[in-house]
Design an enzyme around this catalytic site. Structure first.
Site, PDB file in Angstrom:
ATOM      1  N   HIS A  71       2.977  37.723  28.985  1.00  0.00           N
ATOM      2  CA  HIS A  71       4.292  37.249  28.539  1.00  0.00           C
ATOM      3  C   HIS A  71       5.140  37.021  29.793  1.00  0.00           C
ATOM      4  CE1 HIS A  71       8.026  36.843  26.390  1.00  0.00           C
ATOM      5  NE2 HIS A  71       7.380  36.925  25.242  1.00  0.00           N
ATOM      6  N   ARG A  99      15.524  32.919  25.459  1.00  0.00           N
ATOM      7  CA  ARG A  99      15.424  31.561  26.025  1.00  0.00           C
ATOM      8  C   ARG A  99      15.578  30.523  24.935  1.00  0.00           C
ATOM      9  NH1 ARG A  99      10.028  31.610  28.070  1.00  0.00           N
ATOM     10  NH2 ARG A  99       9.868  33.687  27.183  1.00  0.00           N
TER      11      ARG A  99
END
Ligand SMILES: Cc1cc2nc3c(=O)[nH]c(=O)nc-3n(C[C@H](O)[C@H](O)[C@H](O)COP(=O)(O)OP(=O)(O)OC[C@H]3O[C@@H](n4cnc5c(N)ncnc54)[C@H](O)[C@@H]3O)c2cc1C
Ligand SMILES: *[C@@H]1O[C@H](CO)[C@@H](O)[C@H](O)[C@H]1NC(C)=O
Length: 496
Positions: A260, A283
């Site tokens: 990740h 994000r």
């Protein structure tokens, strides 16, 4: 009736994460008996850490929200994300049973009535819990595990014969008699070894994202990423994989390890090997990433593997003088403003910023530049440029096409956190068939042995789609429970 039940052979379920509890509940619902074995002091596993939710295609909730989806489309997205390395028959089952899996969790009281769009999905289908306007956020995985355990406790109270839960009890071996699995060997907290007999065994011990020892699975299959931190609990050591392997079980996709791109660096403990995940939704709601030079270096909404590679190539380690630094690891600085925080959800952000102190507030870009020890104008230039791209006046040099929520202005308060790539999920594991039977090197099922969840391989191919692992745990956990129950019923028949 109770007496009859106590004569019923038992299914041993190993691992108290979502796969193990789904299997257990299925067995109890069928009228069977379970011994649930969990190495930690409580059930939950990595399942309790999940934050984005569970996929379902063709659910009532989707219909209510006007989202057109189908099992076929989920199947297609899953195969595409996995570069077609997936086990096609397992993916088909996963997709077909996905709406039922969400329903299964709603039936134990989880309010999965909000839907997320996660990376790689054609339509929104990742079900989670509606975010409260204020107060504490309710993370999906934690709530799912709490409710499932409560339901099992209720059933146990009504009929103590149905399930025994042994915590702080670790499986160390699987016992076979004439080729058939008949139980496991365990070690309790005080080091005492004992045997647990069962008509069948369901392995639900999770993945190996924290198995760092020199003879561990990461050393064997992921040497190049051994130094990376992990988002997983320390119990994720692939023990089910390692023990089943000694019985000749076939392993598949073991090199497929998902990194990740964004895990938080804790200023109190920058070198820690275990890190808190910085949810993709940050994000997704407009957070941007800069490097130690104060510049953007990639599309914040690219695939997980792309963003990770950009950080490793274009973001140097961050010095200790800035928020404690990144302990020598390649790192990015994640930036947010008030508008993106609102879109993400205040309660969840406050947990990161106030409780965990991952984010620090700067009055403007100049103050942030000073802290980062770059020229005063650099961050202002970065933000001004991003604003032009955001407004469509300029193409993004990194190919970003979607610009969520808001661009950060150089003159407003900016919140900054250090993030690093971390080992997150292991796609590989035990090969299983459509009945969740564990398959050996010769392609034959190992009699009496079943597996579900992250301990297995095949469903996700080369790369897992967000929301598909909780789904896999419910779908194949239930199938494994059902198979294990069938085996125990057959065993009781042959005894008569
Ligand atoms: C931070 C984070 C966020 C995530 N978010 C999402 C998300 O939003 N959506 C999604 O789909 N997926 C998500 N995932 C992935 C997903 O949570 C896991 O892959 C999934 O929960 C694995 O479930 P499991 O039941 O297979 O294993 P786990 O939940 O890890 O449970 C395994 C259990 O087995 C026990 N165990 C291990 N070895 C033994 C032994 N020898 N004897 C006895 N017990 C043993 C462990 O202690 C553990 O409790 C996330 C993962 C992490 C780490
Ligand atoms: C268990 O047995 C029933 C019939 O008794 C069958 O319908 C079901 O498919 C079996 N379960 C599995 C997972 O094979």
């Amino acid at each position: 009736m109770a007496q009859l039940l106590s004569a019923e052979p038992t299914v041993v379920v190993v691992g108290g994460g979502l796969a193990g509890l789904s299997a257990s509940l299925e067995i109890i619902n069928e009228g069977g008996r379970v011994v649930l074995v969990e190495g930690e002091s409580n059930t939950g596993g990595n399942s309790a850490k999940a934050s984005s939710g569970i996929n379902g295609a063709g659910t009532d909730t989707q219909e209510k929200l006007g989202i057109h989806d189908s099992p076929e489309l989920l199947e297609k997205d899953t195969l595409s994300a996995g570069d077609n390395e997936n086990d096609k028959s397992l993916v088909k089952i996963l997709a077909e049973k996905s709406a039922g899996a969400v329903e299964f969790l709603r039936n134990v009281g989880v309010d999965l009535t909000d839907i997320n769009l996660c990376g790689g999905h054609s339509v929104p289908r990742t079900h989670w819990i509606p975010s409260p306007k204020e107060g504490r956020p309710i993370p999906a995985g934690f709530e799912i595990m709490k409710r499932l355990r409560a339901r099992i406790n209720d059933l146990q109270e009504k009929n103590p014969e149905t399930i025994r839960i042994l915590t702080q009890t670790k499986m160390v071996d699987i016992i076979r008699k004439e080729g058939k699995v008949v139980g496991i060997e365990v070690v309790s907290a005080d080091g005492e070894k004992s045997k647990i007999n069962g008509a069948s065994v369901v392995l639900a011990t999770g993945g190996f994202s924290a198995d760092r020892s020199s003879d561990g699975l990461l050393t064997e299959f992921g040497k190049q990423i051994l130094d990376f931190p992990s988002t997983n609990g320390a119990f994720a050591r692939g023990e089910g994989v390692k023990i089943a392997r000694t019985l000749g079980a076939k392993l598949i996709g073991m090199e497929r390890i998902q990194i990740h791109p964004t895990a938080f660096v804790d200023p109190k403990e920058p070198a820690a090997g275990t890190k808190f995940l910085a949810a993709e939704a940050l994000r997704g709601k407009g957070a941007i990433l800069i490097n130690s030079e104060g510049k953007r270096f990639g599309n914040e909404l690219g695939r997980r593997d792309y963003t990770t590679a950009r950080i490793l190539e274009h973001a140097k380690p961050i010095a200790e003088s800035f928020q404690g630094g990144s302990a020598g690891r390649h790192a990015a600085v994640m930036l947010m403003n008030e508008a993106t925080i609102d879109a993400f959800g205040r309660p969840a952000f406050n947990f990161y910023a106030i409780v965990k102190k991952f984010f620090q507030k700067y009055e403007n870009s100049q103050e942030l530049a000073k802290a980062l020890n770059v020229d005063e104008s650099v961050i202002k230039t970065t933000l001004d440029e991003y604003k032009e791209i955001f407004d469509g006046k300029k193409e993004d040099p990194f190919g970003k096409k979607v610009f969520p929520v808001a661009a950060i202005s150089p003159s407003e308060p900016i919140y900054a956190a250090i993030v690093v790539p971390a080992i997150h999920y292991t796609m590989g594991g035990l090969k299983i068939d459509e009945h969740a039977r564990v398959i050996d090197e010769q392609g034959k099922p190992i009699e009496g042995l079943y597996a579900a969840g992250e301990v297995t391989g095949g469903v996700h191919g080369s790369n897992r789609l967000g929301g598909n692992s909780l789904l896999e745990c419910v779908v194949f956990g239930r199938i494994a429970g059902n198979s294990g129950f069938n085996a125990s019923r057959d065993a009781s028949r042959s005894e008569l």
